[in-house]
Design a protein around this motif. Structure first.
Motif, PDB file in Angstrom:
ATOM      1  N   PRO A   9       0.837  -1.216   0.000  1.00  0.00           N
ATOM      2  CA  PRO A   9       0.000   0.000   0.000  1.00  0.00           C
ATOM      3  C   PRO A   9       0.863   1.252   0.000  1.00  0.00           C
ATOM      4  CG  PRO A   9       0.077  -0.938   2.192  1.00  0.00           C
ATOM      5  CD  PRO A   9       0.871  -1.866   1.313  1.00  0.00           C
ATOM      6  N   LEU A  10       1.310   1.654  -1.171  1.00  0.00           N
ATOM      7  CA  LEU A  10       2.243   2.772  -1.260  1.00  0.00           C
ATOM      8  C   LEU A  10       1.648   4.056  -0.710  1.00  0.00           C
ATOM      9  CD1 LEU A  10       3.858   2.201  -4.773  1.00  0.00           C
ATOM     10  CD2 LEU A  10       4.728   1.544  -2.539  1.00  0.00           C
ATOM     11  N   GLN A  11       0.316   4.183  -0.754  1.00  0.00           N
ATOM     12  CA  GLN A  11      -0.293   5.405  -0.243  1.00  0.00           C
ATOM     13  C   GLN A  11      -0.055   5.576   1.250  1.00  0.00           C
ATOM     14  OE1 GLN A  11      -1.840   2.774  -1.375  1.00  0.00           O
ATOM     15  NE2 GLN A  11      -3.583   2.194  -0.079  1.00  0.00           N
ATOM     16  N   ASN A  12       0.285   4.477   1.943  1.00  0.00           N
ATOM     17  CA  ASN A  12       0.561   4.549   3.377  1.00  0.00           C
ATOM     18  C   ASN A  12       2.054   4.603   3.699  1.00  0.00           C
ATOM     19  OD1 ASN A  12      -2.176   4.415   3.891  1.00  0.00           O
ATOM     20  ND2 ASN A  12      -2.173   2.186   4.087  1.00  0.00           N
ATOM     21  N   LEU A  13       2.859   4.642   2.673  1.00  0.00           N
ATOM     22  CA  LEU A  13       4.307   4.689   2.886  1.00  0.00           C
ATOM     23  C   LEU A  13       4.678   6.008   3.541  1.00  0.00           C
ATOM     24  CD1 LEU A  13       6.733   2.814   2.178  1.00  0.00           C
ATOM     25  CD2 LEU A  13       7.098   4.257   0.165  1.00  0.00           C
ATOM     26  N   LYS A  14       5.474   5.941   4.595  1.00  0.00           N
ATOM     27  CA  LYS A  14       5.830   7.136   5.335  1.00  0.00           C
ATOM     28  C   LYS A  14       6.762   8.032   4.519  1.00  0.00           C
ATOM     29  CE  LYS A  14       5.301   4.981   9.878  1.00  0.00           C
ATOM     30  NZ  LYS A  14       5.965   4.604  11.145  1.00  0.00           N
ATOM     31  N   MET A  15       6.712   9.329   4.822  1.00  0.00           N
ATOM     32  CA  MET A  15       7.513  10.306   4.107  1.00  0.00           C
ATOM     33  C   MET A  15       8.997   9.953   4.164  1.00  0.00           C
ATOM     34  SD  MET A  15       7.006  12.924   2.242  1.00  0.00           S
ATOM     35  CE  MET A  15       5.291  13.186   2.712  1.00  0.00           C
ATOM     36  N   ARG A  16       9.617   9.947   2.994  1.00  0.00           N
ATOM     37  CA  ARG A  16      11.034   9.650   2.781  1.00  0.00           C
ATOM     38  C   ARG A  16      11.387   8.163   2.929  1.00  0.00           C
ATOM     39  NH1 ARG A  16      14.344  13.621   1.574  1.00  0.00           N
ATOM     40  NH2 ARG A  16      13.601  15.765   1.827  1.00  0.00           N
ATOM     41  N   ASP A  17      10.412   7.330   3.178  1.00  0.00           N
ATOM     42  CA  ASP A  17      10.648   5.888   3.097  1.00  0.00           C
ATOM     43  C   ASP A  17      10.700   5.483   1.624  1.00  0.00           C
ATOM     44  OD1 ASP A  17      10.584   5.778   5.820  1.00  0.00           O
ATOM     45  OD2 ASP A  17       9.119   4.153   5.934  1.00  0.00           O
ATOM     46  N   SER A  18      11.286   4.315   1.362  1.00  0.00           N
ATOM     47  CA  SER A  18      11.426   3.857  -0.025  1.00  0.00           C
ATOM     48  C   SER A  18      11.090   2.377  -0.156  1.00  0.00           C
ATOM     49  CB  SER A  18      12.863   4.074  -0.525  1.00  0.00           C
ATOM     50  OG  SER A  18      13.232   5.434  -0.481  1.00  0.00           O
ATOM     51  N   ILE A  19      10.622   2.002  -1.337  1.00  0.00           N
ATOM     52  CA  ILE A  19      10.480   0.612  -1.737  1.00  0.00           C
ATOM     53  C   ILE A  19      11.459   0.382  -2.885  1.00  0.00           C
ATOM     54  CG2 ILE A  19       8.971  -1.121  -2.781  1.00  0.00           C
ATOM     55  CD1 ILE A  19       8.220  -0.583   0.057  1.00  0.00           C
ATOM     56  N   HIS A  20      12.241  -0.673  -2.797  1.00  0.00           N
ATOM     57  CA  HIS A  20      13.206  -0.999  -3.845  1.00  0.00           C
ATOM     58  C   HIS A  20      12.848  -2.334  -4.497  1.00  0.00           C
ATOM     59  CE1 HIS A  20      15.844   2.180  -2.284  1.00  0.00           C
ATOM     60  NE2 HIS A  20      15.704   1.657  -1.082  1.00  0.00           N
ATOM     61  N   PHE A  21      13.082  -2.427  -5.789  1.00  0.00           N
ATOM     62  CA  PHE A  21      12.864  -3.660  -6.553  1.00  0.00           C
ATOM     63  C   PHE A  21      14.151  -3.931  -7.318  1.00  0.00           C
ATOM     64  CE2 PHE A  21      11.086  -5.958 -10.316  1.00  0.00           C
ATOM     65  CZ  PHE A  21      10.510  -7.024  -9.643  1.00  0.00           C
ATOM     66  N   PHE A  22      14.968  -4.874  -6.792  1.00  0.00           N
ATOM     67  CA  PHE A  22      16.307  -5.090  -7.333  1.00  0.00           C
ATOM     68  C   PHE A  22      16.512  -6.557  -7.721  1.00  0.00           C
ATOM     69  CE2 PHE A  22      17.259  -0.897  -6.311  1.00  0.00           C
ATOM     70  CZ  PHE A  22      18.564  -0.580  -6.678  1.00  0.00           C
ATOM     71  N   LYS A  23      17.439  -6.756  -8.625  1.00  0.00           N
ATOM     72  CA  LYS A  23      17.780  -8.119  -8.997  1.00  0.00           C
ATOM     73  C   LYS A  23      18.355  -8.862  -7.795  1.00  0.00           C
ATOM     74  CE  LYS A  23      18.472  -7.420 -13.935  1.00  0.00           C
ATOM     75  NZ  LYS A  23      19.430  -7.343 -15.071  1.00  0.00           N
TER      76      LYS A  23
END
Length: 269
Positions: free
Chosen positions: A98-112
């Motif tokens: 739920p990206l809309q609930n992601l806190k300010m300056r937090d990140s989600i990464h999608f890496f190999k």
């Protein structure tokens, strides 16, 4: 005795962003050598897209404001799910973020697989990234389309030999979220240009970024880069490990078959 409850779909708790259940990936079932198993696998291949060329991992990074500023980067980074190699598992995970609930300056990464979303990782140390500033109300759709380009190998197929796509990041900001694409070689101008051109050509018309809302920057140009590299060298991880990590990211046929058989069994095929 009551029959055991089947495992639930992957869940993401946004408070602390706990690790997603790996029910779709764990305890792989070794394919049996009988005709029934072979038939099941062939049937599943016909009704499902083929496995990804590379395995991917989702990470959550807490902002340095949310934890002790002196804490090691690894203390702010949580692996949500790794070794994602089929579109089914990808969507199960993506739909639980739920990206809309992601806190300010937090990140989600999608890496190999095998590549951490840090400058000092051997796969990233000589690289850089494109950053796109995207308005909050369309950033999630922008992020989704970028991920589709990544797992579909649109970026990897466009960049020149010797370079590589390392991963993508979504970072929550106040008005415009930051979505970045990391590549291995910042000095490969042809690759850098090709990555931008894929975005401009492939994104939906209503999502195409405007001139001035995106830029490329080598990791070495960031403040704190030298300190991060020095700390990693002290830990003894050499750049020579980079090619080994690339091999770890590739999906092997036997690995793909085990995962696809497990998915087929879960669906009662």
């Amino acid at each position: 005795m009551a029959s055991p409850t089947p495992p639930a779909a992957p869940k993401l708790q946004i408070n602390g962003l706990s690790r997603i259940s790996e029910s779709a990936n764990s305890s792989p079932v070794a394919p049996a050598s009988n005709d029934r198993t072979a038939l099941k696998l062939n049937m599943y291949r016909k009704i499902r897209p083929p496995p990804f060329r590379h395995a991917w991992s989702f990470y959550h990074e807490k902002s340095s404001f949310a934890v002790d500023a002196a804490a090691a980067y690894e203390e702010r980074l949580t692996t949500l799910l790794e070794s994602i190699i089929t579109i089914k598992t990808f969507w199960e995970c993506f739909n639980q973020l739920p990206l809309q609930n992601l806190k300010m300056r937090d990140s989600i990464h999608f890496f190999k697989r095998g590549v951490q979303p840090v400058w000092e990782d051997p796969r990233n140390v000589h690289g850089g990234s494109w950053t796109f500033r995207v308005k909050n109300h369309v950033s999630e759709e922008f992020w989704k389309e970028m991920l589709m380009l990544a797992v579909g190998e649109q970026f990897s197929d466009a960049i020149q030999s010797g370079d590589d796509l390392c991963g993508l990041s979504f970072s929550r900001r106040f008005n415009s979220d930051h979505i970045t694409i990391w590549n291995r070689r910042a000095n490969f101008d042809t690759s850098v240009t090709a990555i931008r051109d894929v975005v401009l050509a492939q994104l939906s018309d209503d999502l195409k970024p405007k001139e001035g809302t995106y830029y490329y920057k080598a990791h070495s140009e960031h403040k704190g880069f030298d300190e991060a590299i020095a700390a990693r060298k002290k830990e003894g991880e050499a750049d020579a490990d980079a090619d080994v990590k690339m091999e770890r990211a590739k999906v092997e046929e036997g690995e793909a078959e085990r995962v696809m058989l497990k998915e087929a069994e879960a669906e009662g095929i």
